[in-house]
Design a protein around this motif. Structure first.
Motif, PDB file in Angstrom:
ATOM      1  N   LEU A   5       0.860  -1.195   0.000  1.00 52.89           N
ATOM      2  CA  LEU A   5       0.000   0.000   0.000  1.00 52.89           C
ATOM      3  C   LEU A   5       0.891   1.238   0.000  1.00 52.89           C
ATOM      4  O   LEU A   5       1.620   1.508   0.954  1.00 52.89           O
ATOM      5  CB  LEU A   5      -0.928  -0.008   1.206  1.00 52.89           C
ATOM      6  CG  LEU A   5      -2.212   0.823   1.025  1.00 52.89           C
ATOM      7  CD1 LEU A   5      -3.306   0.343   1.968  1.00 52.89           C
ATOM      8  CD2 LEU A   5      -1.990   2.303   1.189  1.00 52.89           C
ATOM      9  N   VAL A   6       0.827   1.981  -1.099  1.00 51.58           N
ATOM     10  CA  VAL A   6       1.688   3.137  -1.343  1.00 51.58           C
ATOM     11  C   VAL A   6       0.838   4.401  -1.319  1.00 51.58           C
ATOM     12  O   VAL A   6      -0.200   4.473  -1.984  1.00 51.58           O
ATOM     13  CB  VAL A   6       2.371   3.010  -2.724  1.00 51.58           C
ATOM     14  CG1 VAL A   6       3.242   4.222  -3.009  1.00 51.58           C
ATOM     15  CG2 VAL A   6       3.192   1.728  -2.794  1.00 51.58           C
ATOM     16  N   VAL A  19      -1.853  12.238  -8.389  1.00 50.28           N
ATOM     17  CA  VAL A  19      -2.488  11.713  -9.593  1.00 50.28           C
ATOM     18  C   VAL A  19      -1.632  10.542 -10.074  1.00 50.28           C
ATOM     19  O   VAL A  19      -0.426  10.498  -9.834  1.00 50.28           O
ATOM     20  CB  VAL A  19      -2.619  12.779 -10.693  1.00 50.28           C
ATOM     21  CG1 VAL A  19      -3.469  13.937 -10.194  1.00 50.28           C
ATOM     22  CG2 VAL A  19      -1.260  13.277 -11.162  1.00 50.28           C
ATOM     23  N   MET A  20      -2.278   9.570 -10.747  1.00 51.03           N
ATOM     24  CA  MET A  20      -1.550   8.420 -11.290  1.00 51.03           C
ATOM     25  C   MET A  20      -1.644   8.477 -12.811  1.00 51.03           C
ATOM     26  O   MET A  20      -2.750   8.570 -13.368  1.00 51.03           O
ATOM     27  CB  MET A  20      -2.135   7.109 -10.767  1.00 51.03           C
ATOM     28  CG  MET A  20      -1.372   5.873 -11.250  1.00 51.03           C
ATOM     29  SD  MET A  20      -2.006   4.330 -10.539  1.00 51.03           S
ATOM     30  CE  MET A  20      -3.500   4.094 -11.516  1.00 51.03           C
ATOM     31  N   ALA A  55       5.016   1.071 -11.355  1.00 47.04           N
ATOM     32  CA  ALA A  55       5.266  -0.044 -12.275  1.00 47.04           C
ATOM     33  C   ALA A  55       5.756   0.582 -13.577  1.00 47.04           C
ATOM     34  O   ALA A  55       5.687   1.810 -13.746  1.00 47.04           O
ATOM     35  CB  ALA A  55       3.969  -0.836 -12.486  1.00 47.04           C
ATOM     36  N   PRO A  56       6.232  -0.219 -14.525  1.00 49.48           N
ATOM     37  CA  PRO A  56       6.646   0.363 -15.800  1.00 49.48           C
ATOM     38  C   PRO A  56       5.516   1.176 -16.445  1.00 49.48           C
ATOM     39  O   PRO A  56       4.385   0.707 -16.547  1.00 49.48           O
ATOM     40  CB  PRO A  56       6.999  -0.872 -16.644  1.00 49.48           C
ATOM     41  CG  PRO A  56       7.397  -1.893 -15.636  1.00 49.48           C
ATOM     42  CD  PRO A  56       6.514  -1.658 -14.441  1.00 49.48           C
ATOM     43  N   ASP A  57       5.816   2.407 -16.833  1.00 49.21           N
ATOM     44  CA  ASP A  57       4.845   3.308 -17.474  1.00 49.21           C
ATOM     45  C   ASP A  57       3.674   3.674 -16.568  1.00 49.21           C
ATOM     46  O   ASP A  57       2.595   4.031 -17.057  1.00 49.21           O
ATOM     47  CB  ASP A  57       4.299   2.691 -18.776  1.00 49.21           C
ATOM     48  CG  ASP A  57       5.377   2.483 -19.815  1.00 49.21           C
ATOM     49  OD1 ASP A  57       6.272   3.333 -19.896  1.00 49.21           O
ATOM     50  OD2 ASP A  57       5.330   1.451 -20.513  1.00 49.21           O
ATOM     51  N   LEU A  58       3.850   3.577 -15.267  1.00 49.82           N
ATOM     52  CA  LEU A  58       2.772   3.915 -14.333  1.00 49.82           C
ATOM     53  C   LEU A  58       3.382   4.681 -13.156  1.00 49.82           C
ATOM     54  O   LEU A  58       4.122   4.108 -12.357  1.00 49.82           O
ATOM     55  CB  LEU A  58       2.077   2.646 -13.836  1.00 49.82           C
ATOM     56  CG  LEU A  58       0.758   2.844 -13.108  1.00 49.82           C
ATOM     57  CD1 LEU A  58      -0.328   3.348 -14.054  1.00 49.82           C
ATOM     58  CD2 LEU A  58       0.293   1.537 -12.458  1.00 49.82           C
ATOM     59  N   THR A  59       3.041   5.978 -13.064  1.00 50.48           N
ATOM     60  CA  THR A  59       3.735   6.841 -12.097  1.00 50.48           C
ATOM     61  C   THR A  59       2.756   7.650 -11.247  1.00 50.48           C
ATOM     62  O   THR A  59       1.673   8.032 -11.708  1.00 50.48           O
ATOM     63  CB  THR A  59       4.663   7.820 -12.839  1.00 50.48           C
ATOM     64  OG1 THR A  59       3.941   8.424 -13.934  1.00 50.48           O
ATOM     65  CG2 THR A  59       5.875   7.079 -13.389  1.00 50.48           C
ATOM     66  N   ASP A  69       7.151  13.210  -3.771  1.00 56.04           N
ATOM     67  CA  ASP A  69       6.309  13.826  -4.794  1.00 56.04           C
ATOM     68  C   ASP A  69       6.279  13.070  -6.125  1.00 56.04           C
ATOM     69  O   ASP A  69       5.420  13.335  -6.966  1.00 56.04           O
ATOM     70  CB  ASP A  69       6.758  15.267  -5.049  1.00 56.04           C
ATOM     71  CG  ASP A  69       6.440  16.166  -3.869  1.00 56.04           C
ATOM     72  OD1 ASP A  69       5.762  15.696  -2.923  1.00 56.04           O
ATOM     73  OD2 ASP A  69       6.869  17.330  -3.871  1.00 56.04           O
ATOM     74  N   PHE A  70       7.219  12.164  -6.366  1.00 59.33           N
ATOM     75  CA  PHE A  70       7.200  11.342  -7.582  1.00 59.33           C
ATOM     76  C   PHE A  70       7.548   9.917  -7.203  1.00 59.33           C
ATOM     77  O   PHE A  70       8.471   9.677  -6.410  1.00 59.33           O
ATOM     78  CB  PHE A  70       8.218  11.857  -8.611  1.00 59.33           C
ATOM     79  CG  PHE A  70       8.347  10.942  -9.813  1.00 59.33           C
ATOM     80  CD1 PHE A  70       7.424  11.009 -10.839  1.00 59.33           C
ATOM     81  CD2 PHE A  70       9.372  10.003  -9.885  1.00 59.33           C
ATOM     82  CE1 PHE A  70       7.531  10.156 -11.937  1.00 59.33           C
ATOM     83  CE2 PHE A  70       9.474   9.146 -10.972  1.00 59.33           C
ATOM     84  CZ  PHE A  70       8.557   9.229 -12.001  1.00 59.33           C
TER      85      PHE A  70
END
Length: 277
Positions: free
Chosen positions: A136-137, A179-180, A162-166, A157-158
């Motif tokens: 849980l992040v 926001v994701m 997962a790959p391509d998911l920030t 803040d960043f």
């Protein structure tokens, strides 16, 4: 003394409490960003909620599923699931996950990582944590609002989920609001950074943003500039809030909204997508 969880029927916030005495108030409703219940507090246990709600789910885009409840409970949030080969990611929570919904999530591979934008999207995250034990992040500034579940990785803040998911912190509406961004589908899971008006057929018609929706409190210019700086980096063409899915709402629409609000005194009135195109 054993603790149990209670849900506020007005906003859907879950909180732990003593089995012999319901909570005396809801922290989300007491906050200026939500309204108070006109008829007083009504807290219900998990057993009571399970008897009145059913959970439904549907695929909104290939690989992205939304879970919501009928009848509407609390603010009526939707929990999103991104099905991925490296492990599924859940973002935001439905007010309640029925046994069939949890079984369906199991069939789809469970949940590897769980996150959310801010308290209005938390829903029943605690159920997903208990059932699937995901990582849980959450942003570090959102931790004070997480009494119903355990944050295992407070992030800055960043953060790359997962790959391509920030994850990107935008603050504004809530401390630590994130926001994701899903680069694979060019989708932004924007929390309450944007409010999307939909027509009767579910098509987006207008955009607005706010510090407090119920009392029409606008964001400051500094908060709008922070939204703009983050959104400018994210080329999205679909928007998922805790309450709406809006295909065709783009980065350009959002930047045009922020620019309009930065021209003078900010407000919370919706601006049509035609005006923002």
């Amino acid at each position: 003394m054993p603790l149990i969880r209670y849900a506020c029927t007005h906003c859907g916030t879950w909180q732990p409490g003593f089995a012999h005495a319901p909570p005396t108030g809801c922290p989300t409703c007491l906050d200026v960003r939500n309204a108070l219940p006109r008829d007083g507090w009504n807290f219900q246990t998990a057993g009571q909620v399970s008897e009145k709600l059913t959970t439904r789910w549907e695929q909104t885009l290939p690989g992205i599923w939304g879970f919501a409840c009928e009848p509407t409970f609390g603010l009526g949030s939707t929990g999103w699931l991104l099905r991925r080969p490296e492990g599924n990611i859940a973002f935001e929570g439905a007010p309640w996950y029925s046994k069939p919904a949890l079984e369906y999530l199991e069939v789809m591979g469970g949940i590897r990582v769980l996150s959310a934008s801010h308290p209005h999207g938390f829903g029943a995250l605690w159920q997903l944590q208990e059932h699937f034990d995901p990582l849980l992040v959450l942003h570090k500034d959102a931790v004070p609002y997480t009494k119903a579940f355990q944050v295992r990785w407070p992030v800055d803040d960043f953060h790359e989920l997962a790959p391509d998911l920030t994850l990107h912190c935008v603050g504004g509406h809530y401390e630590g609001q994130t926001v994701m961004y899903d680069a694979r589908t060019r989708s932004l899971f924007c929390g309450d950074a944007l409010k999307v008006d939909l027509d009767a057929r579910g098509r987006p018609t207008a955009l607005s943003c706010h510090k407090g929706f119920h009392y029409a409190i606008p964001l400051s210019h500094g908060e709008l500039r922070r939204y703009r700086a983050v959104f400018k980096q994210l080329p999205f063409e679909n928007v998922f809030t805790p309450f709406e899915f809006a295909r065709g709402v783009t980065r350009e629409h959002a930047l045009a909204l922020f620019d309009r609000l930065l021209e003078g005194m900010p407000h919370t009135r919706p601006l049509s997508l035609e005006e923002l195109s």
